[in-house]
Design a protein around this motif. Structure first.
Motif, PDB file in Angstrom:
ATOM      1  N   THR A  57       0.881  -1.292   0.105  1.00  0.00           N
ATOM      2  CA  THR A  57       0.050   0.138  -0.026  1.00  0.00           C
ATOM      3  C   THR A  57       0.593   1.192  -0.029  1.00  0.00           C
ATOM      4  O   THR A  57       2.086   1.152   0.263  1.00  0.00           O
ATOM      5  CB  THR A  57      -1.020  -0.225   1.041  1.00  0.00           C
ATOM      6  N   LEU A 107      -8.937   4.501   6.955  1.00  0.00           N
ATOM      7  CA  LEU A 107      -9.166   4.863   5.714  1.00  0.00           C
ATOM      8  C   LEU A 107     -10.655   5.223   5.360  1.00  0.00           C
ATOM      9  O   LEU A 107     -11.348   4.141   5.790  1.00  0.00           O
ATOM     10  CB  LEU A 107      -8.461   4.436   4.537  1.00  0.00           C
ATOM     11  N   ASN A 125      -6.784   9.297   4.906  1.00  0.00           N
ATOM     12  CA  ASN A 125      -6.225   8.339   6.188  1.00  0.00           C
ATOM     13  C   ASN A 125      -5.995   8.905   7.415  1.00  0.00           C
ATOM     14  O   ASN A 125      -5.481  10.177   7.568  1.00  0.00           O
ATOM     15  CB  ASN A 125      -4.719   8.023   5.573  1.00  0.00           C
ATOM     16  N   THR A 183      -5.239  10.884   0.547  1.00  0.00           N
ATOM     17  CA  THR A 183      -4.704   9.583  -0.333  1.00  0.00           C
ATOM     18  C   THR A 183      -5.562   9.436  -1.499  1.00  0.00           C
ATOM     19  O   THR A 183      -6.380   9.652  -1.629  1.00  0.00           O
ATOM     20  CB  THR A 183      -4.627   8.354   0.646  1.00  0.00           C
ATOM     21  N   TYR A 198      -3.838   3.657  -1.886  1.00  0.00           N
ATOM     22  CA  TYR A 198      -3.968   2.967  -0.620  1.00  0.00           C
ATOM     23  C   TYR A 198      -4.482   1.765  -0.676  1.00  0.00           C
ATOM     24  O   TYR A 198      -4.189   1.144   0.453  1.00  0.00           O
ATOM     25  CB  TYR A 198      -5.193   4.124   0.026  1.00  0.00           C
TER      26      TYR A 198
END
Length: 192
Positions: A33, A108, A134, A156, A180
């Motif tokens: 990620t 997230l 995030n 993100t 992500y």
């Protein structure tokens, strides 16, 4: 009022005709990620008061776990929301001397969209993109001294270059991209 009711019925019938299944729930797991990549590549940081070099070593991450809901607007277009969690741990060094360990936890929340290139019942190729935020907690456990905690907030994104879905109402997916969700993301889905 009669006209509004008629338009609403026509709209609902059109939506049903566009997509065989309108609602999709999925669970997935992502490797490499953006948070993991950042922890692996962010070797240099400078303290605000000094010019000392910090770096992270022995970084280990859980990967990302995601729960998603998407609504199909047509057979090819869908959009929805994703919730994810992830944790990274490692050792922190100052001028090549171990000074403690750190843990970062991320939560997230993102909006995502997908475009399906094929409309097949069993196999589908797709691409997608997402934008999210995030919420993070960082904990530093020094070799000497008290534990330190801090909060992070990061905008993100995710781009899935290509993905493959296998299954009809219940199935599996594999996507290659960056962001992500990770470079490789795989999971299962269920459609209503």
């Amino acid at each position: 009022m009669k006209r509004v009711f008629t338009i609403l019925i026509i709209f609902c019938m059109c939506q049903t005709a566009y997509a065989q299944y309108r609602h999709e729930f999925s669970l997935s797991y992502g490797l490499l990620t953006a948070n993991q990549m950042f922890d692996l590549s962010s070797d240099i940081a400078y303290d605000n008061n000094t010019i000392e070099k910090y770096n992270r070593q022995n970084v280990k991450g859980t990967g990302g776990f995601f729960l998603s809901y998407k609504n199909a607007f047509t057979d090819r277009l869908s959009a929805g929301v994703t919730f994810g969690i992830e944790q990274n741990k490692g050792d922190l060094f100052l001028n090549d001397r171990a000074i403690g360990s750190y843990t970062r936890r991320f939560t997230l929340l993102a909006l995502e969209g997908e475009y399906h290139y094929t409309e097949g019942d069993l196999f589908q190729l797709f691409s997608g993109a997402g934008l999210g935020f995030n919420f993070g907690q960082e904990k530093f456990d020094p070799a000497t001294g008290p534990e330190e905690k801090d909060s992070l907030g990061l905008l993100t994104w995710q781009v899935n270059a290509i993905g493959l879905r296998v299954g009809d109402q219940l199935g599996a997916s594999l996507a290659l991209g960056f962001g992500y969700r990770g470079v490789i993301n795989f999971g299962i889905f269920y459609q209503l």
